[in-house]
Design a protein around this motif. Structure first.
Motif, PDB file in Angstrom:
ATOM      1  N   GLN A 199     -16.279 -26.591  67.962  1.00  0.00           N
ATOM      2  CA  GLN A 199     -15.780 -26.795  66.604  1.00  0.00           C
ATOM      3  C   GLN A 199     -14.324 -26.351  66.489  1.00  0.00           C
ATOM      4  O   GLN A 199     -13.501 -27.041  65.886  1.00  0.00           O
ATOM      5  N   ARG A 200     -13.997 -25.207  67.085  1.00  0.00           N
ATOM      6  CA  ARG A 200     -12.616 -24.706  67.045  1.00  0.00           C
ATOM      7  C   ARG A 200     -11.675 -25.687  67.737  1.00  0.00           C
ATOM      8  O   ARG A 200     -10.593 -25.995  67.243  1.00  0.00           O
TER       9      ARG A 200
ATOM     10  N   ALA B 207     -21.017 -24.021  70.790  1.00  0.00           N
ATOM     11  CA  ALA B 207     -20.908 -24.866  69.590  1.00  0.00           C
ATOM     12  C   ALA B 207     -19.717 -24.439  68.738  1.00  0.00           C
ATOM     13  O   ALA B 207     -18.946 -25.284  68.265  1.00  0.00           O
ATOM     14  N   PHE B 208     -19.553 -23.135  68.572  1.00  0.00           N
ATOM     15  CA  PHE B 208     -18.415 -22.641  67.795  1.00  0.00           C
ATOM     16  C   PHE B 208     -17.094 -22.952  68.499  1.00  0.00           C
ATOM     17  O   PHE B 208     -16.109 -23.319  67.858  1.00  0.00           O
TER      18      PHE B 208
ATOM     19  N   THR C  91     -12.097 -28.859  68.134  1.00  0.00           N
ATOM     20  CA  THR C  91     -12.000 -30.069  67.314  1.00  0.00           C
ATOM     21  C   THR C  91     -11.007 -29.858  66.171  1.00  0.00           C
ATOM     22  O   THR C  91     -10.184 -30.739  65.880  1.00  0.00           O
ATOM     23  N   ILE C  92     -11.064 -28.712  65.540  1.00  0.00           N
ATOM     24  CA  ILE C  92     -10.135 -28.398  64.447  1.00  0.00           C
ATOM     25  C   ILE C  92      -8.700 -28.378  64.976  1.00  0.00           C
ATOM     26  O   ILE C  92      -7.801 -28.980  64.391  1.00  0.00           O
TER      27      ILE C  92
ATOM     28  N   HIS D 101     -13.963 -20.081  59.753  1.00  0.00           N
ATOM     29  CA  HIS D 101     -14.836 -20.418  60.880  1.00  0.00           C
ATOM     30  C   HIS D 101     -15.108 -19.181  61.728  1.00  0.00           C
ATOM     31  O   HIS D 101     -16.247 -18.931  62.141  1.00  0.00           O
TER      32      HIS D 101
ATOM     33  N   GLU E  85     -18.631 -17.470  62.353  1.00  0.00           N
ATOM     34  CA  GLU E  85     -19.128 -17.233  63.712  1.00  0.00           C
ATOM     35  C   GLU E  85     -19.548 -15.773  63.868  1.00  0.00           C
ATOM     36  O   GLU E  85     -20.614 -15.482  64.422  1.00  0.00           O
TER      37      GLU E  85
END
Length: 185
Positions: free
Chosen positions: A14-15, A10-11, A17-18, A133, A137
């Motif tokens: 997210q990374r 999940a992390f 996506t950023i 982030h 994490e």
């Protein structure tokens, strides 16, 4: 950190996506800058062709005026005023065209400057977001690890307590048997 931790993907998503958002902004601005430069170049070439066409038309009109001066005696004083008016109009049109190209060039440069400043801000904000982030994490993973360790300790402690309780129960059962055996004798 446990590499099989279910939070890790999940992390990572997210990374990604950023990073993808940052790349999309950068690519979009680069495309807009190339488009603006191409439009400006087209405008400059169009202005150059327009100027060449206007110069050809001016020369043609001057030759026409020269022919009229030669054909009509005494027309020179009036023709000079017409010639000057034609030159003034062509000069004004050329100046307006040049100013339009210069304004467009300045607009493109200002857009590029603003784009670069915006992109720098996006880069700074993205780096700050990624750093935050990363910290989040690490805190989450630390919390998960600590919780897992506490659960393991709790389980180990409860297993030990359960073993003790079972032993006590067995002892009590043995004493009860012994007592029952002793009374039945």
């Amino acid at each position: 950190m446990d590499e099989n931790n279910p939070f890790r993907p999940a992390f990572e998503l997210q990374r990604q996506t950023i990073e993808g958002g940052r790349q999309a902004i950068s690519t979009g601005l680069a495309f807009q800058q190339r488009l603006n430069r191409a439009l400006l170049q087209g405008m400059e070439q169009g202005a150059e062709l327009n100027e060449q066409g206007a110069e050809t038309t001016r020369e043609t009109m001057h030759r026409t005026l020269d022919a009229i001066e030669e054909a009509v005696p005494g027309a020179s004083p009036g023709m000079e005023q017409v010639r000057q008016a034609i030159d003034d109009q062509f000069d004004a049109a050329a100046e307006a065209g040049q100013q339009a190209v210069e304004a467009a060039d300045q607009g493109v440069e200002e857009f590029e400057d603003a784009s670069e400043a915006y992109l720098e801000t996006v880069e700074e904000q993205t780096e700050m977001l990624l750093s935050t982030h990363e910290d989040f994490e690490a805190q989450t993973m630390s919390f998960v690890e600590e919780t897992e360790a506490q659960l393991d300790e709790l389980q180990a402690a409860s297993e030990g307590q359960l073993d003790e309780q079972i032993e006590r129960l067995q002892d009590q059962m043995q004493r009860l048997r012994d007592q029952l055996d002793h009374e039945s004798e």
